[in-house]
Each structure stands twice: as structure tokens, then as C-alpha cells.
Design an enzyme around this catalytic site. Structure first.
Site, PDB file in Angstrom:
ATOM      1  N   CYS A  82       3.410 -30.061 -28.064  1.00 48.32           N
ATOM      2  CA  CYS A  82       2.195 -30.572 -27.415  1.00 48.32           C
ATOM      3  C   CYS A  82       1.572 -29.495 -26.532  1.00 48.32           C
ATOM      4  O   CYS A  82       2.078 -28.381 -26.419  1.00 48.32           O
ATOM      5  CB  CYS A  82       2.517 -31.805 -26.576  1.00 48.32           C
ATOM      6  SG  CYS A  82       3.692 -31.478 -25.242  1.00 48.32           S
ATOM      7  N   ASP A 486     -33.035  -6.383 -35.745  1.00 46.99           N
ATOM      8  CA  ASP A 486     -33.423  -5.025 -36.108  1.00 46.99           C
ATOM      9  C   ASP A 486     -34.163  -5.145 -37.441  1.00 46.99           C
ATOM     10  O   ASP A 486     -33.999  -6.135 -38.161  1.00 46.99           O
ATOM     11  CB  ASP A 486     -32.165  -4.165 -36.251  1.00 46.99           C
ATOM     12  CG  ASP A 486     -32.481  -2.777 -36.772  1.00 46.99           C
ATOM     13  OD1 ASP A 486     -33.396  -2.145 -36.240  1.00 46.99           O
ATOM     14  OD2 ASP A 486     -31.823  -2.358 -37.743  1.00 46.99           O
TER      15      ASP A 486
END
Length: 795
Positions: A82, A486
Site C-alpha cells: 500500500c 518553431d
């Protein structure tokens, strides 16, 4: 300040004895540091200092002009069940001297550790063992798969046996609503429940005891306490019952809870294997042997025996064993599992090939360029593993909750027990309600909520050529409000093509033939554009004679008896010619930022034959990418070092209103930082000059085929240059983050609803066990739904 410990730090950058002296003086000034001894020969320093002073020691070495190198270690951890287990392992490893950072993943049961220099494996393994778990070095993929398969088989048999022993205990309870009152003898119930409790459930006691020794709590402690209380209450009732009477027994509750928990863990293990399927699929692409060409002969050798520049033969249908370049032969390569490209990619001499891709119909001779860890496939696997190991920022909340969760649950169980007793309930009722609370509150789902979603999301993204470097990029990408592009190589192909052409006599095919003949055999980018256009139009090129280069102007030669030249405006002017009827076209195309080439006929009557305008062409999918972003209210910006004319043409074609052109590389990052003031910004680029802007953006996205520098600076890498993968990357981020939130909701809601119900006696232990098991299965299954995701409108 804590007690001093011994530090052995590696130091890089020392070149002489005076360097050692500088390091010694710098470290001696750190508060609490003493007995500093620098060994120049071994490049090591030993000193005493408080345990928490490691950051200050590193900073002192950096300030002196040297460095303390980092190393990365990976361990397999077993025994975690857990979120609290994860926290305990991380804290245990974090206390080891020279450990800089630790990230433990419950879903793949691995610890990723960054250390200062080299830390002995035995030291790390001992720290994990002290915390109550087992650690080992990471095994190779095949061995790990075998061990996971064996573990799953053991879990399946344990589950089947637990179910078989529990069913007779549950049957009487199931028959009661139908008016059938039948009960197994007490001794039979005891005989069935005992092996479930202490043999099949032994794993919970072992893990719980380790947690108690480490002064911590975990899921196993809650299960062990809850089921033991139910079992013990039954034994007590049996022992204290009057002869001949049937006491209240809860053997079925403890046995069924253990069976349900085992069912949950089995289903969870099966599901976790599926979340790691992307890594297994990539690892399966690695061939083990290759055919090497040695002294004119084909020899089969192990991949490990190859070296860079070795020649290998790849036959039709085989996987490429190395990254390399084609020396001889023509074929196609299936790169679907590497780049996500669904169509085979043509390969001919000079083209690069990627190890793991499948060769198509032709025999290829390949020169090796990269091997082992340096191959594209190895880097992809490394990137996906790193992303799956990393913790998303939202996981910090889970870690904080898990640290106090189990102690809080134990306290609530005690309060429940005391509250029912004070309210006048019997001991049996009080214990059963406390047991139900302990069982429903197991925090396994909490620990699986985030890592399973990240593993599934990064795995399915990699399948389509979207590599996500870290969990933070994955989580943050869904918040993007604007994307900065770009131009060259990102939205455009990066290779010139003929954008316009005009023939004075109107015969454009003839114009192409004449220009193509002049450019035959040339490697110049503009020449390739002309020859590609001729090929597309299926034109036959006439013979070229007397070919000669005109330095700084162009090329000349005789075609079909005509003295022709192809070149720039300087060639036109030196020939004493004017643009004539092509003047308007030339001005318009120059305004677009196009590169112009004039075809002229020289000789006794010089004349302009035609005009070519070259420009970068839009990539397929660029327009769709911008439209998809616009549909999601994500703004698009164009940021380029190219001229304003070509930038405007691209922006207008794509519908981008915000354009920044002629921007120097060093100014790109500044522009991105400025845009970040208005929201979350993603930067997309492919070159070295884009790296600062990629790093400055909230999310950097590097296009496939770009430079390694760009890929290192980016948080997300697209393995092929398809602009449509940009909105797809943002989409998988949104989907994954959505799954994380859903998983955390389910993990918390089970407890928020179940704990009060159990405390108030409205939930018996059997239903609590079923709900607890179901919560883990729900979380992992929900994450696995991501595996069905695929980018829309991309083949």
C-alpha cells in the site's frame, strides 16, 4: 543538529594538489564538518559531518569550482502492499548516507535512487530490509517476467484454495434468506478457517510483524489485526459456550476477508502486469544475434560481439540488430513500435535505420552506428522507464496522507470499539464493527491510484511515438494554454521545394526538364528540389553537355544544343538581362521570402527562359494540428529566426495570427518567458537553437528527427515529425491526469463512505473485505482504460 556521520564523497575536476587543498578548505567551512581528508589520487574526500549537511557539502564543493558526481541505482522491492509501504521504503533509503533522492513506485515495485557517487548495493538492500521489505538488483526483462509469472501462479493457487475453504463457511449465510437454517459444526468451521487464517494468511502476519518492528503500519497490519480479532472472538465464543449450545461464530468473516483480499491482490497483480506491457513490448524488439559481414562471408554473432562501424546483413523480414546507415540495397522498414509510424518507411543507401524495426522486402547491408545503451530503442526504453518511475506532483498529497493513514485508522478502530462498549453493546458487536473498520480502510488503492495511471498513460503514448520524459510534464501538459512553434523542421519540412515556377513561353514541363538536366548529379538542396519535381511529374531529362559551375551565381551547360544557365539574380544582372514579363511574379515571390532562381539562355541572343521560387513547404498535418489546438481554445504562436516574408506565408497558411520572425536563438527563450506571464506555455522545436526556449517553456516538445540537444531539453519527445502528435500529446496528458483524479476519488471515497458505515455498525467484515478488494481492482482497471486511447485522425 544531529549526530555526525562519516561521508565518503567522490570529487571530479581536481587536477593538482592545490585543488585538493581548495576542496579541503571549502568543506572545512561547512558548519559541523571536521576531520576533512582529501585524497587527490583517488579523487575522494572523507569527513565527519551532521547527517543533514549533505546539501551544504555539495554546495561547498560546487562553490570551490569542482563537482560531486551523481549516480543512479535501481532496486526491485518486494513486500509492499500500500501507499504507506512506499513511504516507509523511501524514508529508509533516504536515510542512507550519500543518497540524494528516492522515488518508489508501487505499481512496478521498483525504487529509483540518485546517489552522490557510488553507494554499495548491500547498504541499500540492508536499509530496505530494516524497514521490513526485501530488495534486490533489477533483473533482466526475461528473468523478471519469469519471476512475475511464478508469483502470479502462486497467488492464483493460494486464492483458489482460500475460496474452496471459505465457500462452506459462507453457504449457511447465503441460505438463511431462503428460510434454510443450517450451520456447520463448530469444529468443522474451525478446521476450515484455521488454514486460511494462519497458512494462506501467513503473508499478512509476516508483513505486519515487519511493519511493527519498523514502528510503522501498513495494509497487512490492518488485515492481520482485523481477521485475527474475528477469528479470536470465534475461538473465545466456542471455548466459553455452554455444552450443547451453538455460540456466535465469525470464522466465516475472517476467512472470507482473507480470501477477498487475496482475490484483490491477484487481480491487482494481473492488472499491474498489463500497465507495464509497453516496456515489455519495446524490450521484445531487441534482437539477440546479428549476421556480420566479415572477409566476404556472413557470420552469425551475438549483438554483444559487434562494434561501431561493423557491417551487418539484414535479410527480408528480420529485425535490424543495430542503429546504422544503409550501405547497399533498397527496402522498406516497419518502425511502428518505435516511432508510431504506421506505414513502412523506404530505405536506400545513405538512409538511417533503427535497431528493433523490421526490414521489409529487400536485403540490406548496414554499417553500425550505435549499439547497446546508445541505440534509439535503448534510449526510448530508458525514457519510458524514467517517466513511469517518476512521481507526479499530485502524488505528494497521497504521500502526506499515507504517512498518517494507518495510525489514524488504528485510532479510529479503538474509538469504535470503546464507543460501542460504552453504548452498552456486547463485546462481540464492538469487536466486529472495529474489525469491519480495519478491513475497509486498507490503503492499497491509494498507493496505486497515481502510478498505475502514469504507467498506462506513458506506455500508450510511447506506442504512438510520444515519449514523455517525466511525470511532471505529463501532469502539467493538460494545463497548456498556448503553444509556441518553431517554423523550420517543425511546421515545415525543412527541405526546400519549388513553391512557384513560371515559363516565359508557358511550357512549365519543358522549363522543369531544362533545369533538371542542368542540375543532374548535383547535391545542392535547390538542385534536389528541382530533380524531385521532375520525378514527381515523371519527366525524362535530356542529356547535359559542357556542365560547369558558376561560383556564387549558379550552374551552366548545354542542353539540346542550347547554352543555358540557372542561378541567382547576380547571374541575371551579369548577363545583362532584365526580369521582363516575370518582374511582377519575382517581386511577389520575394515578398513571400522565397529564394529565386532564373533560367536564362546565353549566346548571341540572351533571354530569360523562366523563373523558379523555392521555399520550405508545410508538413503534412500542420494545418490539422493548429486547427485542433484552436478547437480546444489553445493559442498558437510562430517563433522563428527566418525572415518575415517566409514567416508570414506559413502563418497565413496555417491561420496563426501571432508571429515573431528574425528572432535570434538567445532571444527565443526570452520571448517564451514573456508569454508564460499569460498562461502555461508549450514550446515545440527541433534544433540546437531551440534548446534554450524548450527549457524555458513550461512544457518543451522536441520533434522527431531533431537534435539530441533539443530532445534533452524537452519534457516530451515526438519520435516522428508529425505536427498532429502535438495536440495528441496534450490530449493523452489530459486523459492521464483525468484518470489520476478519478483514481484518487475512488480511493478516497471508498474510505470516506466505508469507515463511517463500519464505525456505526452498518457494514459487516465480509462486505468490508469485498469493498476493499474492489477498490484496488477499480483503480487499476480504470487506469488500464487508457490503453485503448489512440490519437484521432492519425494513421
Amino acid at each position: 543538529m544531529s549526530e555526525s556521520v562519516t561521508f565518503d564523497l567522490p570529487i571530479s575536476g581536481m587536477t593538482c594538489a592545490s585543488c585538493a587543498g581548495r576542496v579541503e578548505r571549502a568543506l572545512s567551512q561547512v558548519s559541523g564538518a571536521s576531520n576533512v581528508n582529501v585524497n587527490f589520487a583517488t579523487e575522494q574526500v572523507r569527513l565527519l559531518a551532521p547527517a543533514e549537511s549533505l546539501p551544504a557539502l555539495i554546495e561547498a564543493v560546487d562553490a570551490a569550482g569542482y563537482a560531486v558526481p551523481n549516480a543512479r541505482v535501481e532496486l526491485e522491492i518486494s513486500g509492499m502492499t500500500c501507499a504507506s509501504c512506499v513511504g516507509r521504503v523511501e524514508r529508509a533509503l533516504g536515510k542512507v548516507p550519500l543518497v540524494k533522492s528516492v522515488s518508489v513506485n508501487l505499481a512496478n515495485e521498483r525504487a529509483h535512487i540518485e546517489t552522490i557517487g557510488t553507494v554499495d548495493f548491500a547498504t541499500l538492500i540492508a536499509a530496505v530490509a530494516k524497514a521490513g521489505y526485501t530488495a534486490s538488483p533489477v533483473r533482466d526483462a526475461e528473468a523478471a517476467a519469469d519471476i512475475r509469472s511464478q508469483h502470479l501462479t502462486r497467488e492464483r493457487w493460494s486464492l483458489l484454495l482460500a475460496i474452496a475453504l471459505s465457500i462452506p463457511l459462507v453457504v449457511p449465510m447465503v441460505l438463511q434468506p431462503f428460510g434454510l437454517h443450517w450451520m456447520l459444526p463448530t469444529w468443522a468451521q474451525f478446521a476450515l478457517a484455521t488454514p486460511v487464517q494462519f497458512i494462506l494468511g501467513a503473508r499478512f502476519y509476516v508483513a505486519a510483524w515487519k511493519a511493527v518492528r519498523a514502528r510503522a503500519g501498513n495494509m497487512d497490519l490492518l488485515v492481520a489485526l482485523g481477521t485475527s480479532a474475528g477469528y479470536g472472538l470465534s475461538v473465545y465464543g466456542w471455548a466459553s459456550a455452554a455444552p450443547g449450545s451453538m455460540p456466535h461464530l465469525y470464522f466465516e468473516a475472517s476467512a472470507v476477508v482473507i480470501a477477498l483480499v487475496l482475490l484483490g491482490k491477484y487481480l491487482e497483480s494481473r492488472a499491474k502486469r498489463q500497465t507495464a506491457s509497453a516496456i515489455r513490448a519495446l524490450e521484445a524488439l531487441r534482437p539477440e544475434r546479428a549476421i556480420q559481414w566479415i572477409d566476404g562471408e556472413e557470420r552469425e554473432v551475438a549483438i554483444s560481439a559487434l562494434h561501431v562501424d561493423d557491417i551487418v546483413i539484414v535479410k527480408p523480414g528480420e529485425r535490424f540488430p543495430v542503429d546504422g546507415a544503409v550501405v547497399e540495397g533498397r527496402s522498406h522498414a516497419d518502425e511502428a513500435l518505435i516511432s508510431g509510424e504506421s506505414l513502412p518507411v523506404p530505405k536506400q543507401p545513405g538512409d538511417t535505420v533503427t535497431g528493433g524495426a523490421i526490414n521489409g522486402e529487400g536485403r540490406l547491408v548496414v554499417k553500425t552506428r550505435a549499439l547497446g545503451a546508445e541505440t534509439v530503442l535503448a534510449r526510448i526504453i530508458r525514457m519510458v522507464e524514467d517517466a513511469q518511475a517518476a512521481k507526479a506532483p499530485i502524488q505528494k498529497l497521497v504521500d502526506k496522507v499515507s504517512q498518517i493513514f494507518v495510525p489514524t485508522v488504528l485510532l479510529l478502530a479503538v474509538i469504535t470499539l470503546a464507543g460501542w462498549l460504552l453504548a452498552g453493546a456486547s463485546l462481540e458487536t464492538a469487536v466486529i464493527n472495529a474489525v469491519a473498520l480495519l478491513v475497509i480502510a486498507c490503503p492499497c488503492a491509494l498507493g496505486l491510484a497515481t502510478p498505475t495511471a502514469i504507467m498506462a498513460g506513458t506506455g500508450v503514448a510511447a506506442k504512438f511515438g510520444i515519449l514523455i520524459k517525466d511525470a511532471e510534464s505529463l501532469e502539467r501538459a493538460h494545463e497548456v494554454t498556448s503553444v509556441v512553434f518553431d517554423k523550420t523542421g517543425t511546421l515545415t519540412s525543412g527541405a526546400p521545394r519549388i513553391a512557384h515556377l513560371s515559363a516565359v513561353n508557358g511550357n512549365e514541363d519543358e522549363l522543369l526538364q531544362l533545369a533538371g538536366a542542368l542540375q543532374r548529379g548535383s547535391e545542392h538542396p535547390l538542385a534536389k528540389a528541382v530533380l524531385n519535381a521532375c520525378s514527381e511529374h515523371k519527366l525524362t531529362l535530356p542529356e547535359l553537355a559542357d556542365s560547369r559551375s558558376l561560383a556564387g551565381r549558379g550552374i551552366a551547360g548545354k542542353v539540346r544544343g542550347r547554352d543555358l544557365a540557372l542561378g541567382n539574380r547576380r547571374l541575371l544582372e551579369e548577363s545583362g538581362l532584365a526580369a521582363g514579363v516575370l518582374a511582377d511574379s519575382a517581386r511577389a515571390w520575394e515578398a513571400e521570402g522565397r529564394t529565386l532562381s532564373w533560367l536564362i539562355e546565353r549566346g548571341t541572343q540572351p533571354a530569360v527562359v523562366g523563373l523558379f521560387a523555392f521555399g520550405d513547404t508545410l508538413k503534412e498535418g500542420s494545418q490539422q494540428a493548429i486547427q485542433k489546438l484552436k478547437a480546444r481554445s489553445i493559442g498558437s504562436h510562430l517563433l522563428t529566426g527566418d525572415n518575415w516574408g517566409s514567416a508570414r506565408v506559413v502563418a497565413q497558411a496555417l491561420g496563426i495570427n501571432d508571429v515573431y520572425a528574425e528572432v535570434l536563438p538567445e532571444d527565443k527563450a526570452a520571448k517564451v518567458i514573456e508569454l508564460k506571464k499569460t498562461g502555461v506555455v508549450a514550446m515545440v522545436g527541433d534544433g540546437i537553437n531551440d534548446a534554450p526556449a524548450l527549457a524555458a517553456a513550461d512544457i518543451g516538445i522536441a520533434m522527431g528527427g531533431g537534435t539530441d540537444v533539443a530532445m534533452h531539453a524537452a519534457g516530451i519527445t515526438l519520435m516522428r515529425g508529425d505536427p498532429r502528435l502535438i495536440p495528441a500529446a496534450l490530449e493523452i496528458s489530459r486523459k492521464t491526469y483525468g484518470k489520476i483524479r478519478q483514481n484518487l476519488f475512488w480511493a478516497f471515497i471508498y474510505n470516506l463512505i466505508g469507515i463511517p458505515l463500519a464505525a456505526f455498525g452498518l457494514l459487516n467484515p465480509v462486505l468490508a473485505g469485498a469493498a476493499m478488494a474492489l477498490s484496488s481492482v477499480c483503480v487499476v482497471s480504470n487506469a488500464l482504460l487508457l490503453k485503448s486511447w489512440k490519437p484521432k485522425d492519425i494513421e
